[in-house]
Design an enzyme around this catalytic site. Structure first.
Site, PDB file in Angstrom:
ATOM      1  N   ASP A 226       0.842  -1.201   0.000  1.00  0.00           N
ATOM      2  CA  ASP A 226       0.000   0.000   0.000  1.00  0.00           C
ATOM      3  C   ASP A 226       0.878   1.251   0.000  1.00  0.00           C
ATOM      4  O   ASP A 226       0.559   2.243   0.641  1.00  0.00           O
ATOM      5  CB  ASP A 226      -0.930  -0.012   1.222  1.00  0.00           C
ATOM      6  CG  ASP A 226      -2.071   0.989   1.087  1.00  0.00           C
ATOM      7  OD1 ASP A 226      -2.344   1.418  -0.045  1.00  0.00           O
ATOM      8  OD2 ASP A 226      -2.681   1.357   2.108  1.00  0.00           O
ATOM      9  N   LYS A 229       2.754   3.232  -5.914  1.00  0.00           N
ATOM     10  CA  LYS A 229       2.229   2.209  -6.821  1.00  0.00           C
ATOM     11  C   LYS A 229       3.283   1.729  -7.811  1.00  0.00           C
ATOM     12  O   LYS A 229       3.238   0.578  -8.243  1.00  0.00           O
ATOM     13  CB  LYS A 229       0.990   2.733  -7.559  1.00  0.00           C
ATOM     14  CG  LYS A 229      -0.071   3.353  -6.634  1.00  0.00           C
ATOM     15  CD  LYS A 229      -0.365   2.510  -5.407  1.00  0.00           C
ATOM     16  CE  LYS A 229      -1.156   3.280  -4.369  1.00  0.00           C
ATOM     17  NZ  LYS A 229      -1.234   2.562  -3.075  1.00  0.00           N
ATOM     18  N   ASP A 254      -3.290  -3.093  -2.450  1.00  0.00           N
ATOM     19  CA  ASP A 254      -4.384  -2.125  -2.447  1.00  0.00           C
ATOM     20  C   ASP A 254      -4.243  -1.164  -3.626  1.00  0.00           C
ATOM     21  O   ASP A 254      -3.160  -1.006  -4.199  1.00  0.00           O
ATOM     22  CB  ASP A 254      -4.371  -1.349  -1.127  1.00  0.00           C
ATOM     23  CG  ASP A 254      -5.597  -0.460  -0.955  1.00  0.00           C
ATOM     24  OD1 ASP A 254      -6.616  -0.727  -1.629  1.00  0.00           O
ATOM     25  OD2 ASP A 254      -5.550   0.492  -0.152  1.00  0.00           O
ATOM     26  N   ASN A 255      -5.369  -0.530  -3.980  1.00  0.00           N
ATOM     27  CA  ASN A 255      -5.395   0.514  -5.019  1.00  0.00           C
ATOM     28  C   ASN A 255      -4.902   0.021  -6.371  1.00  0.00           C
ATOM     29  O   ASN A 255      -4.230   0.751  -7.106  1.00  0.00           O
ATOM     30  CB  ASN A 255      -4.560   1.727  -4.587  1.00  0.00           C
ATOM     31  CG  ASN A 255      -5.029   2.359  -3.300  1.00  0.00           C
ATOM     32  OD1 ASN A 255      -4.251   2.489  -2.354  1.00  0.00           O
ATOM     33  ND2 ASN A 255      -6.292   2.741  -3.235  1.00  0.00           N
ATOM     34  N   GLU A 284     -11.290   4.242  -1.264  1.00  0.00           N
ATOM     35  CA  GLU A 284     -11.633   4.571   0.108  1.00  0.00           C
ATOM     36  C   GLU A 284     -12.532   5.806   0.229  1.00  0.00           C
ATOM     37  O   GLU A 284     -12.229   6.869  -0.309  1.00  0.00           O
ATOM     38  CB  GLU A 284     -10.367   4.775   0.963  1.00  0.00           C
ATOM     39  CG  GLU A 284      -9.208   5.442   0.238  1.00  0.00           C
ATOM     40  CD  GLU A 284      -8.309   4.434  -0.437  1.00  0.00           C
ATOM     41  OE1 GLU A 284      -8.839   3.491  -1.062  1.00  0.00           O
ATOM     42  OE2 GLU A 284      -7.076   4.587  -0.338  1.00  0.00           O
TER      43      GLU A 284
END
Length: 299
Positions: A226, A229, A254-255, A284
């Site tokens: 997380d 990226k 995540d993401n 989120e």
């Protein structure tokens, strides 16, 4: 002749005479033809109310369905504006909210307090409550003995993971930004989990190769990605090259949709070294699509 001059002279120029109409008109006008003060005040108040409505409700409602616009608004506009106005940072404001409203040494209270802050006060890029429930289920299923989190930020996900870990489990969380690490330590301590979580400051590319020799880690059972990226794929390769993954180790990223990690997704979904599954969710605290990618290492 004197009487004729008096009769022909305008009333306002006659000695001792004043014009009632002119004086009353002068009282209702401001210099240079400007509107009265109460009208100016009303206009300023109306403009302020409109700007507040745009900031507080209208724009957030419009961007909540579009991930890139939501990130631009919350991170690019709101955060910078509040930083200037309050002379504080978003992590500092989040910590102050936790210390004011969350129950000391109660992880669940800390999590719900941060979620409330992010939904109703100021958005922040934690994993959030919706994806957090997916994270919880993966942690409970994996029942890890060693955990690595890449990207601590304010400590929200560290608290979320650590509260579910069995006694004796070792958890390491890595944070590149010293200011964020300082806040995260206080959030983790407020949750009463400082003995369960080891927070390391520095770049993941430098810390991951040190995990075996310096920190005595053999393998990680669970890795939560997380952080930046563009580091997902390089750090995954680094974990592989350093021998920190065992057969069955779980990588949870995540993401992966917003902001997105296309190179990482292409790798874990096509590589025979991973059995990968996507968990669809939302960015989120918004309604824009995002999700978590769970990849089980096959060796």
């Amino acid at each position: 002749r004197e009487r004729e001059r008096e009769r022909t002279q305008p009333p306002e120029t006659q000695p001792g005479c004043t014009s009632t109409n002119n004086s009353s008109n002068n009282k209702s006008k401001t210099p240079f033809g400007a509107p009265p003060m109460w009208q100016c005040t009303l206009c300023v108040a109306g403009a302020g109310a409109l700007l507040y409505a745009l900031y507080r409700w209208l724009i957030p409602a419009l961007v909540r369905y579009n991930g890139p616009l939501a990130l631009l608004w919350h991170d690019g506009v709101v955060e910078r504006g509040l930083d200037l106005l309050t002379r504080s940072t978003r992590p500092q404001r989040l910590l102050a909210h936790v210390q004011k409203h969350a129950t000391l040494r109660d992880p669940t209270s800390v999590i719900t307090t941060i979620d409330h802050f992010c939904r109703h006060r100021e958005w922040a890029m934690n994993v959030g409550d919706e994806k957090g429930a997916i994270l919880d289920s993966v942690v409970l299923e994996a029942n890890p003995g060693t955990v690595l989190e890449l990207g601590t930020y304010c400590g929200y996900s560290a608290v979320r993971i650590a509260r579910l870990l069995a006694p004796g489990t070792r958890m390491f969380t890595l944070e590149f930004n010293p200011a964020s690490a300082k806040i995260a330590r206080q959030v983790i301590a407020w949750a009463g989990l400082e003995d369960k979580v080891t927070l390391l400051e520095g770049a993941s590319g430098e810390l991951i190769p040190q995990m075996k020799e310096k920190f005595g880690v053999d393998k990680f059972d669970l890795v939560f990605l997380d952080h930046w990226k563009d580091r997902y794929l390089p750090d995954t390769h680094l974990l592989e090259d350093c021998g920190l993954l065992r057969i069955g180790s779980v990588l949870l990223a995540d993401n992966v949709i917003c902001p997105g990690t296309p190179d990482y997704l292409q790798y874990v979904r096509s590589s025979p070294r991973y059995d990968s599954r996507y968990f669809k969710s939302h960015l989120e605290y918004t309604l824009a699509e995002d999700g978590l990618e769970k990849s089980v290492f096959q060796g």
